[in-house]
Design a protein around this motif. Structure first.
Motif, PDB file in Angstrom:
ATOM      1  N   MET A   1      39.888  88.312 -30.629  1.00 44.26           N
ATOM      2  CA  MET A   1      40.847  87.221 -30.838  1.00 44.26           C
ATOM      3  C   MET A   1      40.559  86.049 -29.891  1.00 44.26           C
ATOM      4  O   MET A   1      40.613  84.881 -30.275  1.00 44.26           O
ATOM      5  N   ARG A   2      40.251  86.382 -28.624  1.00 40.77           N
ATOM      6  CA  ARG A   2      39.948  85.341 -27.661  1.00 40.77           C
ATOM      7  C   ARG A   2      38.713  84.556 -28.095  1.00 40.77           C
ATOM      8  O   ARG A   2      38.648  83.332 -27.960  1.00 40.77           O
ATOM      9  N   LYS A   3      37.728  85.277 -28.649  1.00 39.53           N
ATOM     10  CA  LYS A   3      36.507  84.621 -29.121  1.00 39.53           C
ATOM     11  C   LYS A   3      36.823  83.678 -30.281  1.00 39.53           C
ATOM     12  O   LYS A   3      36.262  82.588 -30.388  1.00 39.53           O
ATOM     13  N   PHE A   4      37.760  84.106 -31.156  1.00 38.10           N
ATOM     14  CA  PHE A   4      38.149  83.263 -32.281  1.00 38.10           C
ATOM     15  C   PHE A   4      38.742  81.945 -31.802  1.00 38.10           C
ATOM     16  O   PHE A   4      38.389  80.870 -32.289  1.00 38.10           O
ATOM     17  N   PHE A   5      39.659  82.012 -30.823  1.00 37.84           N
ATOM     18  CA  PHE A   5      40.285  80.795 -30.310  1.00 37.84           C
ATOM     19  C   PHE A   5      39.274  79.887 -29.616  1.00 37.84           C
ATOM     20  O   PHE A   5      39.363  78.672 -29.685  1.00 37.84           O
ATOM     21  N   PHE A   6      38.299  80.512 -28.953  1.00 42.60           N
ATOM     22  CA  PHE A   6      37.262  79.715 -28.290  1.00 42.60           C
ATOM     23  C   PHE A   6      36.456  78.932 -29.320  1.00 42.60           C
ATOM     24  O   PHE A   6      36.209  77.740 -29.177  1.00 42.60           O
ATOM     25  N   ILE A   7      36.045  79.613 -30.402  1.00 41.70           N
ATOM     26  CA  ILE A   7      35.262  78.951 -31.438  1.00 41.70           C
ATOM     27  C   ILE A   7      36.095  77.897 -32.147  1.00 41.70           C
ATOM     28  O   ILE A   7      35.621  76.788 -32.438  1.00 41.70           O
ATOM     29  N   PHE A   8      37.376  78.199 -32.403  1.00 44.94           N
ATOM     30  CA  PHE A   8      38.252  77.230 -33.065  1.00 44.94           C
ATOM     31  C   PHE A   8      38.420  75.973 -32.211  1.00 44.94           C
ATOM     32  O   PHE A   8      38.338  74.847 -32.708  1.00 44.94           O
ATOM     33  N   GLY A   9      38.627  76.184 -30.922  1.00 49.01           N
ATOM     34  CA  GLY A   9      38.771  75.038 -30.033  1.00 49.01           C
ATOM     35  C   GLY A   9      37.500  74.223 -29.942  1.00 49.01           C
ATOM     36  O   GLY A   9      37.533  72.998 -29.870  1.00 49.01           O
ATOM     37  N   LEU A  10      36.362  74.905 -29.989  1.00 48.51           N
ATOM     38  CA  LEU A  10      35.081  74.209 -29.941  1.00 48.51           C
ATOM     39  C   LEU A  10      34.881  73.372 -31.193  1.00 48.51           C
ATOM     40  O   LEU A  10      34.399  72.238 -31.136  1.00 48.51           O
ATOM     41  N   LEU A  11      35.269  73.909 -32.336  1.00 43.46           N
ATOM     42  CA  LEU A  11      35.132  73.162 -33.586  1.00 43.46           C
ATOM     43  C   LEU A  11      36.011  71.910 -33.574  1.00 43.46           C
ATOM     44  O   LEU A  11      35.608  70.845 -34.062  1.00 43.46           O
ATOM     45  N   ILE A  12      37.191  72.009 -33.029  1.00 38.04           N
ATOM     46  CA  ILE A  12      38.083  70.863 -32.975  1.00 38.04           C
ATOM     47  C   ILE A  12      37.492  69.766 -32.090  1.00 38.04           C
ATOM     48  O   ILE A  12      37.636  68.575 -32.352  1.00 38.04           O
ATOM     49  N   SER A  13      36.789  70.213 -31.026  1.00 39.38           N
ATOM     50  CA  SER A  13      36.225  69.220 -30.108  1.00 39.38           C
ATOM     51  C   SER A  13      35.098  68.425 -30.745  1.00 39.38           C
ATOM     52  O   SER A  13      34.759  67.345 -30.283  1.00 39.38           O
ATOM     53  N   PHE A  14      34.481  68.946 -31.831  1.00 39.01           N
ATOM     54  CA  PHE A  14      33.433  68.200 -32.529  1.00 39.01           C
ATOM     55  C   PHE A  14      34.096  67.262 -33.525  1.00 39.01           C
ATOM     56  O   PHE A  14      34.254  67.583 -34.697  1.00 39.01           O
ATOM     57  N   CYS A  15      34.508  66.125 -33.037  1.00 41.87           N
ATOM     58  CA  CYS A  15      35.310  65.207 -33.848  1.00 41.87           C
ATOM     59  C   CYS A  15      34.429  64.283 -34.678  1.00 41.87           C
ATOM     60  O   CYS A  15      33.376  63.846 -34.224  1.00 41.87           O
ATOM     61  N   ALA A  16      34.892  63.973 -35.860  1.00 38.05           N
ATOM     62  CA  ALA A  16      34.224  62.966 -36.677  1.00 38.05           C
ATOM     63  C   ALA A  16      34.704  61.596 -36.205  1.00 38.05           C
ATOM     64  O   ALA A  16      35.892  61.301 -36.241  1.00 38.05           O
ATOM     65  N   LEU A  17      33.773  60.800 -35.714  1.00 42.46           N
ATOM     66  CA  LEU A  17      34.131  59.528 -35.114  1.00 42.46           C
ATOM     67  C   LEU A  17      33.231  58.419 -35.622  1.00 42.46           C
ATOM     68  O   LEU A  17      32.152  58.669 -36.143  1.00 42.46           O
ATOM     69  N   SER A  18      33.691  57.207 -35.452  1.00 38.13           N
ATOM     70  CA  SER A  18      32.872  56.042 -35.758  1.00 38.13           C
ATOM     71  C   SER A  18      32.873  55.145 -34.528  1.00 38.13           C
ATOM     72  O   SER A  18      33.925  54.770 -34.028  1.00 38.13           O
ATOM     73  N   GLU A  19      31.688  54.854 -34.039  1.00 31.39           N
ATOM     74  CA  GLU A  19      31.532  53.982 -32.876  1.00 31.39           C
ATOM     75  C   GLU A  19      30.608  52.845 -33.270  1.00 31.39           C
ATOM     76  O   GLU A  19      29.622  53.045 -33.975  1.00 31.39           O
ATOM     77  N   SER A  20      30.904  51.639 -32.791  1.00 35.05           N
ATOM     78  CA  SER A  20      30.031  50.522 -33.139  1.00 35.05           C
ATOM     79  C   SER A  20      30.144  49.421 -32.097  1.00 35.05           C
ATOM     80  O   SER A  20      31.123  49.337 -31.354  1.00 35.05           O
ATOM     81  N   THR A  21      29.125  48.568 -32.062  1.00 36.53           N
ATOM     82  CA  THR A  21      29.171  47.338 -31.289  1.00 36.53           C
ATOM     83  C   THR A  21      28.682  46.212 -32.186  1.00 36.53           C
ATOM     84  O   THR A  21      27.780  46.403 -33.010  1.00 36.53           O
ATOM     85  N   LEU A  22      29.298  45.055 -32.040  1.00 30.98           N
ATOM     86  CA  LEU A  22      29.084  43.945 -32.964  1.00 30.98           C
ATOM     87  C   LEU A  22      28.829  42.664 -32.166  1.00 30.98           C
ATOM     88  O   LEU A  22      29.488  42.412 -31.157  1.00 30.98           O
ATOM     89  N   VAL A  23      27.864  41.860 -32.632  1.00 33.51           N
ATOM     90  CA  VAL A  23      27.588  40.562 -32.019  1.00 33.51           C
ATOM     91  C   VAL A  23      27.659  39.510 -33.121  1.00 33.51           C
ATOM     92  O   VAL A  23      26.832  39.504 -34.040  1.00 33.51           O
ATOM     93  N   HIS A  24      28.640  38.632 -33.041  1.00 30.43           N
ATOM     94  CA  HIS A  24      28.811  37.578 -34.037  1.00 30.43           C
ATOM     95  C   HIS A  24      27.813  36.440 -33.786  1.00 30.43           C
ATOM     96  O   HIS A  24      27.285  36.296 -32.683  1.00 30.43           O
ATOM     97  N   PRO A  25      27.553  35.599 -34.786  1.00 29.39           N
ATOM     98  CA  PRO A  25      26.675  34.437 -34.584  1.00 29.39           C
ATOM     99  C   PRO A  25      27.210  33.525 -33.480  1.00 29.39           C
ATOM    100  O   PRO A  25      28.426  33.386 -33.298  1.00 29.39           O
ATOM    101  N   PHE A  26      26.301  32.906 -32.747  1.00 29.97           N
ATOM    102  CA  PHE A  26      26.688  31.977 -31.693  1.00 29.97           C
ATOM    103  C   PHE A  26      25.530  31.032 -31.391  1.00 29.97           C
ATOM    104  O   PHE A  26      24.376  31.288 -31.762  1.00 29.97           O
ATOM    105  N   GLU A  27      25.850  29.955 -30.710  1.00 29.76           N
ATOM    106  CA  GLU A  27      24.853  29.043 -30.161  1.00 29.76           C
ATOM    107  C   GLU A  27      25.218  28.766 -28.712  1.00 29.76           C
ATOM    108  O   GLU A  27      26.397  28.599 -28.380  1.00 29.76           O
ATOM    109  N   LEU A  28      24.202  28.720 -27.875  1.00 22.30           N
ATOM    110  CA  LEU A  28      24.402  28.436 -26.457  1.00 22.30           C
ATOM    111  C   LEU A  28      23.437  27.320 -26.070  1.00 22.30           C
ATOM    112  O   LEU A  28      22.225  27.460 -26.238  1.00 22.30           O
TER     113      LEU A  28
END
Length: 200
Positions: A1-28
């Motif tokens: 049972m303890r092993k089950f909770f460990f695996i379940f918690g590990l699966l939850i920690s693998f989150c589906a995420l979206s990360e991004s960085t964006l640079v808009h047009p500019f002039e300097l």
């Protein structure tokens, strides 16, 4: 049972995420003395995450992209352009610590003078102005307003200050020293300036 909770918690920690960085047009735009330095402008974008690895071990992956920016020079007027949006993105499942960053880099290379230390007459004096942010979670946008406030529509130059045993060099805008750290060069005892740059 303890092993089950460990695996379940590990699966939850693998989150589906979206990360991004964006640079808009500019002039300097800014001005500079003619033939003072060579200029290179680029955007650096990067995303990193901890890969999906079972167990307690960690394995990180980094994805980088560098975009060279066009530079227009008319006499003493310089314009750096970024005409289209640049972005870097992560999609998928990550264990933890995902994030993205972006940075504008302006590389100023002295066209006349060398570092000179230890006979380095072929190595030019150089400064790098940067504006950006470190790795952030979620979606981020590059903000270059601080850099614009420093140099936009101002005269950018190098300031050479000779001392007893070296020349201290600052970057300036309209004669005011920028917050970037100064550098130094060996001093030519005849001219009281850095040694002239030797090109191959």
């Amino acid at each position: 049972m303890r092993k089950f909770f460990f695996i379940f918690g590990l699966l939850i920690s693998f989150c589906a995420l979206s990360e991004s960085t964006l640079v808009h047009p500019f002039e300097l735009e800014f001005s500079a003395p003619e033939n003072r330095f060579h200029l290179k402008a680029e955007l650096f974008l990067s995303c990193r995450y901890e890969k999906l690895v079972w167990g307690d071990s960690s394995e990180f992956h980094v994805k980088n992209e560098t975009v060279s920016l066009p530079i227009t020079i008319k006499k003493s007027q310089i314009k750096i352009s970024h005409s289209k949006t640049s972005s870097l993105k992560l999609d998928g499942r990550f264990r933890s610590n995902p994030g993205c960053m972006s940075e504008l880099r302006l590389i100023f290379t002295d066209a006349q003078y060398a570092v000179g230390w230890a006979g380095q007459m072929n190595r030019p004096i150089m400064f790098v102005l940067k504006e950006g942010h470190f790795y952030r979670t979620g979606d981020s946008v590059l903000d270059i307003s601080k850099l614009e406030n420093q140099i936009a529509n101002r005269l950018v130059d190098f300031s050479y200050v000779p001392t007893t045993g070296q020349v201290n060099i600052w970057m300036t805008a309209d004669g005011q020293r920028l917050s970037i750290s100064p550098t130094s060069s060996a001093i030519d005892p005849v001219t009281r300036m850095p040694y002239r740059l030797k090109t191959k």
